[in-house]
Design an enzyme around this catalytic site. Structure first.
Site, PDB file in Angstrom:
ATOM      1  N   LYS A  54      74.658  -4.065  34.188  1.00 41.79           N
ATOM      2  CA  LYS A  54      74.289  -3.759  32.805  1.00 41.79           C
ATOM      3  C   LYS A  54      73.239  -4.745  32.308  1.00 41.79           C
ATOM      4  O   LYS A  54      72.269  -4.360  31.632  1.00 41.79           O
ATOM      5  CB  LYS A  54      75.516  -3.817  31.901  1.00 41.79           C
ATOM      6  CG  LYS A  54      76.509  -2.685  32.078  1.00 41.79           C
ATOM      7  CD  LYS A  54      77.728  -2.902  31.182  1.00 41.79           C
ATOM      8  CE  LYS A  54      78.780  -1.831  31.381  1.00 41.79           C
ATOM      9  NZ  LYS A  54      79.975  -2.079  30.520  1.00 41.79           N
ATOM     10  N   ALA A  79      78.974  -7.168  29.242  1.00 35.76           N
ATOM     11  CA  ALA A  79      80.379  -7.328  29.633  1.00 35.76           C
ATOM     12  C   ALA A  79      80.918  -6.011  30.153  1.00 35.76           C
ATOM     13  O   ALA A  79      80.363  -4.941  29.881  1.00 35.76           O
ATOM     14  CB  ALA A  79      81.211  -7.814  28.447  1.00 35.76           C
ATOM     15  N   ASP A  80      82.008  -6.109  30.900  1.00 35.83           N
ATOM     16  CA  ASP A  80      82.694  -4.904  31.351  1.00 35.83           C
ATOM     17  C   ASP A  80      84.183  -5.198  31.442  1.00 35.83           C
ATOM     18  O   ASP A  80      84.582  -6.295  31.836  1.00 35.83           O
ATOM     19  CB  ASP A  80      82.173  -4.441  32.713  1.00 35.83           C
ATOM     20  CG  ASP A  80      82.640  -3.034  33.040  1.00 35.83           C
ATOM     21  OD1 ASP A  80      82.070  -2.084  32.457  1.00 35.83           O
ATOM     22  OD2 ASP A  80      83.574  -2.883  33.845  1.00 35.83           O
ATOM     23  N   THR A  81      84.987  -4.227  31.066  1.00 41.35           N
ATOM     24  CA  THR A  81      86.442  -4.387  31.041  1.00 41.35           C
ATOM     25  C   THR A  81      87.107  -3.253  31.803  1.00 41.35           C
ATOM     26  O   THR A  81      86.710  -2.095  31.668  1.00 41.35           O
ATOM     27  CB  THR A  81      86.961  -4.391  29.590  1.00 41.35           C
ATOM     28  OG1 THR A  81      86.351  -5.463  28.871  1.00 41.35           O
ATOM     29  CG2 THR A  81      88.480  -4.556  29.549  1.00 41.35           C
TER      30      THR A  81
END
Length: 200
Positions: A54, A79-81
């Protein structure tokens, strides 16, 4: 002098809300990427890869002449979750049946919520991974169906939002509440500080 401190490479309204509540000033710069997990990819590896991709995609977009014209060189935050249950990555549900299956699987069990944060500029990139453990109460079919009917689960990893109605299902959390929301504030503030972006 610009009126923002960094670029946010995320489409998540929850991440934007967290940063706004902290008092940060930022501009959105995000683009779509392929979020398909690789075969046998571990949860931590997946979220880290997504956060980096990203960030790279947003910085590449920024470098295009039309976007970067008169735009300052500032760090990019991404960010990634993901929700992980027994080493299985639970992404956003594809449909209501998928959401129902996820919520049934999470019922009365403890799962992991892993968030990777990436900050980068033209000179360096730094990342951090934060893991929280969340335990759900026993969910009844009525609760599951009623929750799905609100539409809330459909755009969230693991089919729930801890900061909204989904929070009523959480018996216990060990880790970062904001990390479960999608952006662990302690770790994120520390990363931004390393790039000269400070709150105080």
């Amino acid at each position: 002098m610009t009126d923002f401190q960094f670029y946010l490479a995320s489409n998540s309204p929850r991440r934007a809300q967290i940063l706004q509540q902290l008092g940060f000033r930022f501009a959105l710069c995000c683009c779509e990427i392929d979020e398909t997990p690789l075969p046998d990819e571990k949860g931590a590896d997946y979220v880290l890869r997504m956060a980096i991709e990203k960030n790279n995609a947003a910085r590449q977009q920024w470098q295009q002449a039309k976007f970067s014209q008169n735009r300052p060189h500032l760090p990019f935050l991404s960010a990634d979750t993901s929700v992980i249950l027994e080493d299985k990555i639970l992404g956003k549900p594809k449909n209501e049946a998928d959401a129902r299956a996820m919520l049934r699987a999470l019922s009365a069990r403890t799962h992991q919520v892993i968030t990777a944060v990436c900050v980068a500029d033209e000179n360096q990139m730094q990342t951090v991974i934060q893991t929280s453990h969340v335990r759900f109460k026993v969910l009844t079919e009525k609760e599951i169906q009623g929750y799905i009917a609100t539409g809330e689960p459909m755009d969230k990893a693991g089919a729930y939002g801890i900061q909204q109605l989904g929070g009523v299902f959480v018996e216990h959390i060990e880790g970062s509440f904001s990390g479960v929301m999608g952006l662990p504030v302690c770790e994120t503030v520390a990363l931004l500080k390393a790039f000269g972006v400070e709150l105080f």
